[in-house]
Design an enzyme around this catalytic site. Structure first.
Site, short mmCIF file in Angstrom:
data_model
loop_
_atom_site.label_atom_id
_atom_site.label_comp_id
_atom_site.label_asym_id
_atom_site.label_seq_id
_atom_site.Cartn_x
_atom_site.Cartn_y
_atom_site.Cartn_z
N TYR A 49 0.79 -1.11 0.19
CA TYR A 49 0.08 -0.07 0.02
C TYR A 49 0.83 1.11 0.05
CZ TYR A 49 -3.71 -3.22 1.49
OH TYR A 49 -4.57 -4.29 1.35
N HIS A 122 -0.16 -12.36 1.44
CA HIS A 122 -1.06 -11.59 0.74
C HIS A 122 -1.12 -12.05 -0.76
CE1 HIS A 122 -1.32 -6.97 -0.48
NE2 HIS A 122 -2.52 -7.75 -0.63
#
Length: 307
Positions: A49, A122
């Site tokens: 992010y 992830h």
């Protein structure tokens, strides 16, 4: 608290992709302060992010905002490789034990913490062999060492996520965009499996990238321009909610809680106003009659109403 998760998940959390600059720049400080004022303690982040920006901002702002006991989840499996001048560069996948440890250690540095509550592998959709050989054993060891309290997978596709839950013992999973008023994919296999295994479920993407927050022609649906038919469905859902005096975002945020395996919902917020609005939506009274009406038109699977 579920059978496997060693702590209670807050019912509502903040997804921090916007803090990393997803789609547009945000006022990170005001956003985190608004979360504190709303009593929100769960924050989901990831190295990807904003190339570490979301983690750095979160780590810097939690203390000044007065959030002294947050629940934090971050993710692993991808390493940040900055350019020689220090600017963001590549994001590369690395499922080796060395890579998993390097990723977590870097996240802890950015967050300014000695440990985190949850570490998700992830988006490992296409790496089952690597997960089996190195990545899953690595996160198990990190949990045993006390650097994390719980382990899981964070993904956008429920079929492969269910396959991982079936194969590995994990505490919690994060499924994004696949359990909403417009997408019931996770109900087919993932959620019943998690209910049987005692695996906690965190649901993200309840607005399907914004459409269920504001069904407008320029809204996004699952990170793409919204198809006309889907826009019509979202508007119909909003109209049904309006008949009962319920804002569409309230129904969207609260829909996942209809399944007993769901312990938390995380929503991305780009401003203090969005944090405040989403916190209010999570508390807004939604009558059973509305859920039944939404079920009549296929927005809510009827089996959720018989529990």
């Amino acid at each position: 608290m579920t059978d496997r998760l060693p702590f209670a998940l807050p019912r509502l959390g903040i997804g921090t992709a916007p803090l990393g600059g997803l789609f547009e720049e945000v006022s990170a400080e005001a956003t985190v302060e608004a979360a504190a004022e709303a009593g929100i303690r769960y924050f989901d982040t990831a190295p990807r992010y904003g190339h570490g920006q979301a983690e750095r901002r979160l780590g810097r702002l939690l203390g000044p905002a007065g959030i002294d006991d947050p629940v934090i989840s971050t993710k692993t499996g991808w390493l940040l490789r900055p350019k020689p001048d220090g600017s963001p560069g590549e994001v590369v996948t690395d499922w080796t034990e060395r890579g998993i440890r390097e990723s977590l250690e870097s996240s802890l540095t950015r967050l300014g913490r000695d440990s985190v509550d949850i570490l998700y592998l992830h988006d490992p959709d296409h790496y089952p062999d690597e997960i089996r050989r190195t990545a899953y054993p690595a996160v198990r060891r990190l949990r045993d060492e006390g650097l994390i309290r719980a382990i899981g997978f964070g993904m956008n596709h429920s079929k492969q996520l269910a396959a991982y839950v079936d194969e590995f013992e994990v505490d919690v999973v994060l499924i994004a965009g696949r359990f909403s008023l417009l997408d019931h994919e996770a109900l087919d296999t993932l959620l019943p499996l998690c209910a049987r295994t005692g695996t906690a479920v965190v649901v993200g993407g309840v607005f399907n990238t914004g459409l269920l927050a504001d069904p407008s022609p320029d809204a996004m649906f699952n990170y793409r321009p919204v198809p006309a038919e889907t826009l019509d469905r979202a508007r119909r859902c909003r109209a049904l909610c309006a008949e009962f005096g319920v804002p569409l975002p309230a129904a969207a945020i609260q829909f996942p809680y209809l399944h007993p395996a769901v312990g938390s919902v995380v929503v991305g917020c780009r401003s203090a106003a969005e944090v405040t609005a989403n916190a209010a939506a999570a508390r807004f009274p939604v009558p059973d009659a509305l859920w039944r009406r939404l079920a009549d038109e296929g927005f809510v699977p009827r089996q959720l109403l018989s529990r």
